[in-house]
Design a protein around this motif. Structure first.
Motif: not given
Length: 53
Positions: A29-49
């Motif tokens: 469960g913790i791994a899933k939560i951290l993975f989804y948080i990582f995906i969201v942060i990646f997408l935000i940084s990609l859009i910002a870039g």
């Protein structure tokens, strides 16, 4: 943060092999939560870039 997701995923697999159901479910469960948080942060940084260019 992806490193932590992988660490908890490995803990979940090891715990599942040894039969520790509660520990495996918690780590997965913790791994899933951290993975989804990582995906969201990646997408935000990609859009910002892309917006900066």
């Amino acid at each position: 943060m992806l490193r932590w997701a992988l660490i908890f995923f490995i803990i979940a697999i090891v715990a599942a092999v040894f039969g520790f159901g509660g520990i495996a479910a918690g780590a997965a469960g913790i791994a899933k939560i951290l993975f989804y948080i990582f995906i969201v942060i990646f997408l935000i940084s990609l859009i910002a870039g892309l917006m900066r260019r």
